[in-house]
Write an enzyme that holds these catalytic residues in place. Structure first.
Site, PDB file in Angstrom:
ATOM      1  N   ASN A 227     -63.470  31.811  44.165  1.00 50.71           N
ATOM      2  CA  ASN A 227     -62.087  31.758  43.683  1.00 50.71           C
ATOM      3  C   ASN A 227     -61.657  30.373  43.237  1.00 50.71           C
ATOM      4  OD1 ASN A 227     -59.091  32.599  43.673  1.00 50.71           O
ATOM      5  ND2 ASN A 227     -59.131  31.019  45.264  1.00 50.71           N
TER       6      ASN A 227
ATOM      7  N   THR B  40     -48.567  31.271  41.444  1.00 49.47           N
ATOM      8  CA  THR B  40     -49.326  30.328  42.260  1.00 49.47           C
ATOM      9  C   THR B  40     -48.939  28.908  41.864  1.00 49.47           C
ATOM     10  OG1 THR B  40     -51.147  30.196  40.671  1.00 49.47           O
ATOM     11  CG2 THR B  40     -51.285  31.916  42.360  1.00 49.47           C
TER      12      THR B  40
ATOM     13  N   ARG C   3     -54.690  27.384  49.232  1.00 52.23           N
ATOM     14  CA  ARG C   3     -53.381  27.796  48.733  1.00 52.23           C
ATOM     15  C   ARG C   3     -53.568  28.954  47.760  1.00 52.23           C
ATOM     16  NH1 ARG C   3     -50.433  23.919  47.562  1.00 52.23           N
ATOM     17  NH2 ARG C   3     -51.622  22.175  48.406  1.00 52.23           N
TER      18      ARG C   3
ATOM     19  N   TYR D 141     -59.951  26.195  30.004  1.00 52.89           N
ATOM     20  CA  TYR D 141     -59.779  27.271  30.973  1.00 52.89           C
ATOM     21  C   TYR D 141     -60.377  28.579  30.454  1.00 52.89           C
ATOM     22  CZ  TYR D 141     -57.611  29.944  34.720  1.00 52.89           C
ATOM     23  OH  TYR D 141     -57.405  30.743  35.820  1.00 52.89           O
TER      24      TYR D 141
ATOM     25  N   LYS E 122     -63.508  30.603  32.177  1.00 47.97           N
ATOM     26  CA  LYS E 122     -63.341  31.942  32.732  1.00 47.97           C
ATOM     27  C   LYS E 122     -64.188  32.967  31.967  1.00 47.97           C
ATOM     28  CE  LYS E 122     -60.757  31.035  36.199  1.00 47.97           C
ATOM     29  NZ  LYS E 122     -61.276  31.246  37.573  1.00 47.97           N
TER      30      LYS E 122
ATOM     31  N   VAL F 231     -66.669  22.543  45.436  1.00 51.30           N
ATOM     32  CA  VAL F 231     -67.640  23.473  44.853  1.00 51.30           C
ATOM     33  C   VAL F 231     -68.568  22.797  43.844  1.00 51.30           C
ATOM     34  CG1 VAL F 231     -66.263  25.551  45.241  1.00 51.30           C
ATOM     35  CG2 VAL F 231     -65.989  24.262  43.096  1.00 51.30           C
TER      36      VAL F 231
END
Length: 297
Positions: A89, A188, A18, A153, A157, A63
């Site tokens: 991703n 998203t 998605r 997060y 990142k 992953v």
């Protein structure tokens, strides 16, 4: 042939069920690539692959499972003969003050986003070395700008950005190019899921423009695809993100000064996080929860 043509290239995309991953698969396929979709949600992966056509394949893998990814890499090479591009991703998110975070959820974000990216590199770099290919690590505005309520997060990142930058000189010796992709808030499931939390939504709405805006998916992904076509070192899904790079050393100072003011203005609303711990956001987060539960069972 367009300078951004992907004709005769094989591209692997993780987190492809998605959002950015699925849309990127469609765009790269439209530019001539054969795409291999990797993710957790079988039905969604199959639907995306079917919408693209017979040259698209899909593989279910987490992953965080290094051995599963290595098996997938071998199977993709067996099917297509090579791999030219890998886009790391896959990612999940949560939001809460650090002291009120569920440690298991917080750590899971690091495991999927950062360790999962390393696992992706370990699994696919042998094939990329053989093809002298390109590895694109998807990072975020969160790698450039720290933010309260987003410690997991932002840490993940910033970590994947550093991972990619550190890999670049090592892999240059093997003929593999490495890029980092940056996205601001993009439309998203993850971002829509985060906005379902009233406190997180209002916190983001209080950010200065253009940080407080949600950007459409399609043009963002077109820019990522352009960067892949150029095998760029830096890929910016929103053009203004490029301007963040020269001043990124200032953002921790600004956030450190302004953040407490914003949080203080929220007053008792922050107590909601202690009263009701948050989990992973969006349907991708729900898919990861389901995958973890199935492995435990």
């Amino acid at each position: 042939m367009s300078k951004h043509s992907m004709a005769a290239q094989v591209a692997v995309i993780t987190g492809a069920a998605r959002g950015v991953g699925a849309q990127l698969a469609r765009v790269l396929a439209a530019r001539g690539a054969k795409v291999a979709l990797v993710g957790l949600e079988r039905d969604e992966l199959a639907a995306v692959a079917e919408s693209i056509g017979p040259d698209a394949g899909w593989w279910e893998a987490n992953v965080t499972d290094r051995e599963a990814l290595r098996t997938v890499a071998d199977e993709i090479v067996e099917r297509y003969g090579k791999i030219d591009v890998v886009v790391a991703n896959a990612g999940i998110a949560t939001g809460a003050p650090f002291v009120d975070s569920d440690p298991d959820v917080w750590t899971r974000v690091i495991d999927v986003n950062l360790v999962g990216s390393a696992n992706t590199a370990w699994a696919f770099l042998p094939a990329l070395t053989a093809s002298r290919g390109y590895f694109l690590q998807i990072a975020s505005l969160a790698a450039l700008t720290p933010a309260p309520l987003m410690t997991a997060y932002c840490a993940s990142k910033a970590g994947v950005e550093a991972l990619a930058h550190s890999l670049r000189p090592e892999l240059a010796l093997k003929g593999v190019k490495v890029g980092v992709g940056y996205l601001s808030w993009t439309d998203t499931d993850m971002v829509r899921g985060a906005d379902q939390d009233d406190v997180m939504r209002d916190m983001r709405a209080g950010l200065p423009w253009p940080l407080n805006k949600t950007y459409p998916l399609a043009p963002a992904v077109e820019r990522i695809a352009d960067g892949i076509g150029r095998r760029s070192t830096h890929v910016y899904a929103q053009a203004w993100l490029r301007a963040m790079q020269p001043q990124r050393h200032l953002t921790p100072l600004i956030v450190g000064a302004v953040g407490p003011i914003k949080l203080r203005a929220m007053g008792s609303r922050l107590a909601e996080f202690a009263e009701k711990p948050r989990g992973l956001v969006g349907r991708g987060g729900a898919a990861d929860d389901a995958a973890r539960r199935s492995r435990v069972e």
